[in-house]
Design a protein around this motif. Structure first.
Motif, mmCIF file in Angstrom:
data_model
loop_
_atom_site.group_PDB
_atom_site.id
_atom_site.type_symbol
_atom_site.label_atom_id
_atom_site.label_comp_id
_atom_site.label_asym_id
_atom_site.label_seq_id
_atom_site.Cartn_x
_atom_site.Cartn_y
_atom_site.Cartn_z
ATOM 1 N N TYR A 37 44.919 42.866 36.024
ATOM 2 C CA TYR A 37 45.318 42.341 37.318
ATOM 3 C C TYR A 37 45.676 40.874 37.178
ATOM 4 O O TYR A 37 45.102 40.155 36.364
ATOM 5 N N GLN A 39 46.106 37.251 39.390
ATOM 6 C CA GLN A 39 45.808 36.530 40.614
ATOM 7 C C GLN A 39 46.580 35.222 40.622
ATOM 8 O O GLN A 39 46.404 34.390 39.735
ATOM 9 N N TYR A 43 47.953 34.420 46.881
ATOM 10 C CA TYR A 43 48.459 35.782 46.882
ATOM 11 C C TYR A 43 47.359 36.771 46.536
ATOM 12 O O TYR A 43 46.355 36.425 45.921
ATOM 13 N N GLN A 44 47.574 38.006 46.937
ATOM 14 C CA GLN A 44 46.631 39.076 46.648
ATOM 15 C C GLN A 44 46.612 39.368 45.149
ATOM 16 O O GLN A 44 47.645 39.338 44.481
ATOM 17 N N ARG A 45 45.439 39.634 44.634
ATOM 18 C CA ARG A 45 45.322 40.064 43.246
ATOM 19 C C ARG A 45 46.108 41.360 43.052
ATOM 20 O O ARG A 45 46.004 42.292 43.856
ATOM 21 N N GLU A 46 46.889 41.425 41.991
ATOM 22 C CA GLU A 46 47.874 42.469 41.809
ATOM 23 C C GLU A 46 47.669 43.197 40.489
ATOM 24 O O GLU A 46 47.505 42.565 39.440
ATOM 25 N N PRO A 103 34.564 46.573 42.989
ATOM 26 C CA PRO A 103 34.511 45.248 43.620
ATOM 27 C C PRO A 103 33.429 44.330 43.079
ATOM 28 O O PRO A 103 33.553 43.114 43.210
ATOM 29 N N TRP A 106 34.263 42.379 38.785
ATOM 30 C CA TRP A 106 35.215 41.369 38.341
ATOM 31 C C TRP A 106 34.557 40.353 37.406
ATOM 32 O O TRP A 106 33.460 39.863 37.685
#
Length: 116
Positions: A37, A39, A43-46, A103, A106
């Motif tokens: 992912y 970050q 912005y949203q983590r992608e 969740p 991370w």
């Protein structure tokens, strides 16, 4: 405790290459689909790339052909090989389950900075 530890980030020029590693907890993530992912601040983590326990890989379109994801199950480690880097690739890179991350799992991430 489950743990995800990313490493390998740093600085690279546009067009350069960089290799990232993520060491996972063997019991929790063995055989599971894992991903990288990105970050970017604001912005949203992608999700960028993912790999199944058997080695099937997928990528988002904007990194396809430039990034390669792989894994070494014996080492409980996944890798992201990045080439032809662009400034837009800059961000903090994390690994986690994919496409749905855990969740609470991370890690600290690893910063990748691509200069223009």
């Amino acid at each position: 405790q489950v743990q995800l530890v990313e490493s390998g980030g740093g600085y690279a020029p546009t067009g350069g290459s960089m290799n990232l590693s993520c060491t996972t907890s063997s019991m929790i993530f063995i055989g599971s689909t894992l991903g990288w992912y990105r970050q970017v601040p604001g912005y949203q983590r992608e999700l960028i790339a993912r790999i199944t326990g058997s080695g099937t890989v997928t990528f988002v379109d904007f990194v396809k052909g430039r990034f390669t994801i792989s894994r070494n199950n014996a080492k409980n480690t996944i890798y992201l090989q990045m080439s032809n880097l662009k400034p837009e690739d800059t961000g903090v890179y994390y690994c986690n389950s994919a496409p749905i991350p855990g969740p609470l799992y991370w890690g600290q991430g690893t910063q990748v900075t691509v200069s223009s």
